[in-house]
Design an enzyme around this catalytic site. Structure first.
Site, PDB file in Angstrom:
ATOM      1  N   ASN A   7      39.879  39.860  35.092  1.00  0.00           N
ATOM      2  CA  ASN A   7      38.621  39.288  35.291  1.00  0.00           C
ATOM      3  C   ASN A   7      38.536  39.131  36.826  1.00  0.00           C
ATOM      4  O   ASN A   7      39.277  37.914  37.245  1.00  0.00           O
ATOM      5  CB  ASN A   7      38.173  38.294  34.567  1.00  0.00           C
ATOM      6  CG  ASN A   7      36.680  37.831  34.667  1.00  0.00           C
ATOM      7  OD1 ASN A   7      36.245  37.687  35.937  1.00  0.00           O
ATOM      8  ND2 ASN A   7      35.912  37.547  33.625  1.00  0.00           N
ATOM      9  N   GLU A  34      33.796  41.604  35.247  1.00  0.00           N
ATOM     10  CA  GLU A  34      33.082  40.764  36.207  1.00  0.00           C
ATOM     11  C   GLU A  34      33.133  41.132  37.591  1.00  0.00           C
ATOM     12  O   GLU A  34      33.236  40.383  38.732  1.00  0.00           O
ATOM     13  CB  GLU A  34      33.245  39.292  36.108  1.00  0.00           C
ATOM     14  CG  GLU A  34      32.347  38.601  35.110  1.00  0.00           C
ATOM     15  CD  GLU A  34      32.587  37.179  35.612  1.00  0.00           C
ATOM     16  OE1 GLU A  34      31.478  36.314  35.878  1.00  0.00           O
ATOM     17  OE2 GLU A  34      33.469  36.377  35.346  1.00  0.00           O
ATOM     18  N   ASP A 158      38.250  40.455  29.365  1.00  0.00           N
ATOM     19  CA  ASP A 158      37.874  39.220  29.202  1.00  0.00           C
ATOM     20  C   ASP A 158      37.249  39.078  27.977  1.00  0.00           C
ATOM     21  O   ASP A 158      35.988  39.358  27.785  1.00  0.00           O
ATOM     22  CB  ASP A 158      37.006  38.500  30.259  1.00  0.00           C
ATOM     23  CG  ASP A 158      36.763  37.171  30.031  1.00  0.00           C
ATOM     24  OD1 ASP A 158      37.075  36.472  29.039  1.00  0.00           O
ATOM     25  OD2 ASP A 158      36.127  36.438  31.059  1.00  0.00           O
ATOM     26  N   ASN A 160      36.513  36.197  26.011  1.00  0.00           N
ATOM     27  CA  ASN A 160      35.993  34.957  25.990  1.00  0.00           C
ATOM     28  C   ASN A 160      36.117  34.365  24.673  1.00  0.00           C
ATOM     29  O   ASN A 160      35.453  33.615  23.958  1.00  0.00           O
ATOM     30  CB  ASN A 160      34.588  35.251  26.270  1.00  0.00           C
ATOM     31  CG  ASN A 160      34.321  34.953  27.651  1.00  0.00           C
ATOM     32  OD1 ASN A 160      34.719  33.767  28.412  1.00  0.00           O
ATOM     33  ND2 ASN A 160      33.421  35.710  28.220  1.00  0.00           N
ATOM     34  N   ASP A 229      42.065  36.167  28.279  1.00  0.00           N
ATOM     35  CA  ASP A 229      42.019  37.643  28.726  1.00  0.00           C
ATOM     36  C   ASP A 229      43.451  38.309  28.147  1.00  0.00           C
ATOM     37  O   ASP A 229      44.419  37.573  27.957  1.00  0.00           O
ATOM     38  CB  ASP A 229      42.557  37.526  30.142  1.00  0.00           C
ATOM     39  CG  ASP A 229      41.276  36.924  30.990  1.00  0.00           C
ATOM     40  OD1 ASP A 229      40.607  37.638  31.299  1.00  0.00           O
ATOM     41  OD2 ASP A 229      41.498  35.738  31.034  1.00  0.00           O
ATOM     42  N   ASP A 259      39.139  32.939  38.893  1.00  0.00           N
ATOM     43  CA  ASP A 259      39.507  31.700  38.214  1.00  0.00           C
ATOM     44  C   ASP A 259      40.383  32.423  37.158  1.00  0.00           C
ATOM     45  O   ASP A 259      40.665  31.692  35.991  1.00  0.00           O
ATOM     46  CB  ASP A 259      38.514  30.955  37.591  1.00  0.00           C
ATOM     47  CG  ASP A 259      37.200  31.652  37.158  1.00  0.00           C
ATOM     48  OD1 ASP A 259      37.361  33.124  37.457  1.00  0.00           O
ATOM     49  OD2 ASP A 259      36.337  31.150  36.761  1.00  0.00           O
ATOM     50  N   HIS A 260      40.610  33.881  36.953  1.00  0.00           N
ATOM     51  CA  HIS A 260      41.250  34.451  36.003  1.00  0.00           C
ATOM     52  C   HIS A 260      42.567  34.820  36.771  1.00  0.00           C
ATOM     53  O   HIS A 260      42.655  35.251  37.799  1.00  0.00           O
ATOM     54  CB  HIS A 260      40.499  35.506  35.345  1.00  0.00           C
ATOM     55  CG  HIS A 260      39.451  34.974  34.413  1.00  0.00           C
ATOM     56  ND1 HIS A 260      39.301  35.144  33.100  1.00  0.00           N
ATOM     57  CD2 HIS A 260      38.115  34.714  35.000  1.00  0.00           C
ATOM     58  CE1 HIS A 260      38.207  34.794  32.905  1.00  0.00           C
ATOM     59  NE2 HIS A 260      37.354  34.316  33.842  1.00  0.00           N
TER      60      HIS A 260
END
Length: 291
Positions: A7, A34, A158, A160, A229, A259-260
């Site tokens: 991501n 994303e 991702d 989530n 992920d 941030d991933h």
């Protein structure tokens, strides 16, 4: 063959970082989520210069998924093969995931790969949460209708969802929130019941390994994260997997990282070596927490 998922949290903002990582890890296939780009703005030329074909499914400011491959790319399908409807609430994200760019699949190097970006869900029992559960039902139905557990298939992205308590830094702190709720975990688990294997967890039973850390409050340096992920593979592909890792180093430094972190799997033989940084990080984290 090396397959990775990441991501990137805006491909435009993170393009230089992605180019750096392509050289660092040299994946054969990179699944991205994303991207936050419309298809016309996808950096096809930049990926071609790095030796990759790019298939992109995007809508602009939100969502967006892509597949970059240097082992061929064909049979591209987007949005589960369904026409994308016009959203009724275009200024709101996550409530109409079937009208959002969240799934793309293609055949690369003899393996069908799928890049997915699951809805966040926001808060349990909200309309966003119900939309997330409905999206998972659609993903499972696509698997049941369009794939077979005995074929070569990898779904990465991702999701989530942190599948188990070991996949979050503090189960008590996360209790009652999205990403760890029973219904989300059950929806994720049905993918494995269909015939998929969580490749990273099969290779790494140890706790404390995450793929996402909030930008705030130094969470990355304290290792307050989640493993949301994943690379899920059919058993025949999982049995070919010789190595899997989360590249913690890609979450550090400049240019500004996502941030991933990328999650990687190698089929048949190990790919280009790189140090994911976990050994050195764990000693620092342990020392910090003991103070």
């Amino acid at each position: 063959m090396r397959i990775a998922t990441w991501n990137v949290n805006s491909l435009k903002a993170r393009l230089e970082k992605v180019q750096w990582w392509l050289e660092r890890a040299r994946p054969d296939v990179l699944l991205m989520q994303e991207t936050k780009l419309a298809d016309a703005a996808a950096p096809v030329a930049e990926f071609r210069a790095a030796g990759y074909e790019l298939a992109h499914h995007g809508e602009g400011r939100w969502n967006g998924v892509a597949i970059a491959s240097r082992v061929g790319i064909g049979e591209v399908v987007m949005n589960f093969g369904d026409p994308i409807p016009v959203g009724r609430t275009p200024d709101v994200g996550d409530d109409e995931p079937m009208a959002e760019a969240r799934m793309i699949t293609a055949v690369c190097g003899g393996v069908r790969v799928v890049s997915v970006y699951a809805p966040n869900g926001r808060t349990v029992d909200s309309r966003f949460y119900e939309a997330k559960i409905a999206w998972y039902r659609r993903l499972l139905r696509w698997l049941q209708d369009s794939a077979k557990p005995n074929e070569s298939l990898v779904i990465g992205g991702d999701f989530n969802v942190a599948p188990a308590d070991v996949d979050v830094w503090d189960p008590k702190a996360c209790h009652g929130a999205t990403h760890v709720s029973p219904r989300e975990r059950e929806a994720w688990g049905r993918l494995c019941q269909w015939g998929l294997v969580d490749v990273y967890r099969a290779k790494h039973p140890e706790p404390g390994r995450y793929s996402w850390w909030d930008y705030r409050a130094g969470d990355f340096h304290k290792n307050f994260g989640m493993r949301i992920d994943q690379l899920l593979a059919t058993r025949s592909v999982a049995e070919r997997t010789v190595w899997s890792e989360i590249d913690r180093e890609a979450r550090k430094g400049k240019p500004t990282p996502s941030d991933h972190a990328p999650v990687v799997m190698d089929l048949d033989k190990a790919g280009h070596p790189f140090d994911a940084g976990w050994a050195s990080a764990e000693s620092r984290i342990s020392a910090r927490r003991s103070r």
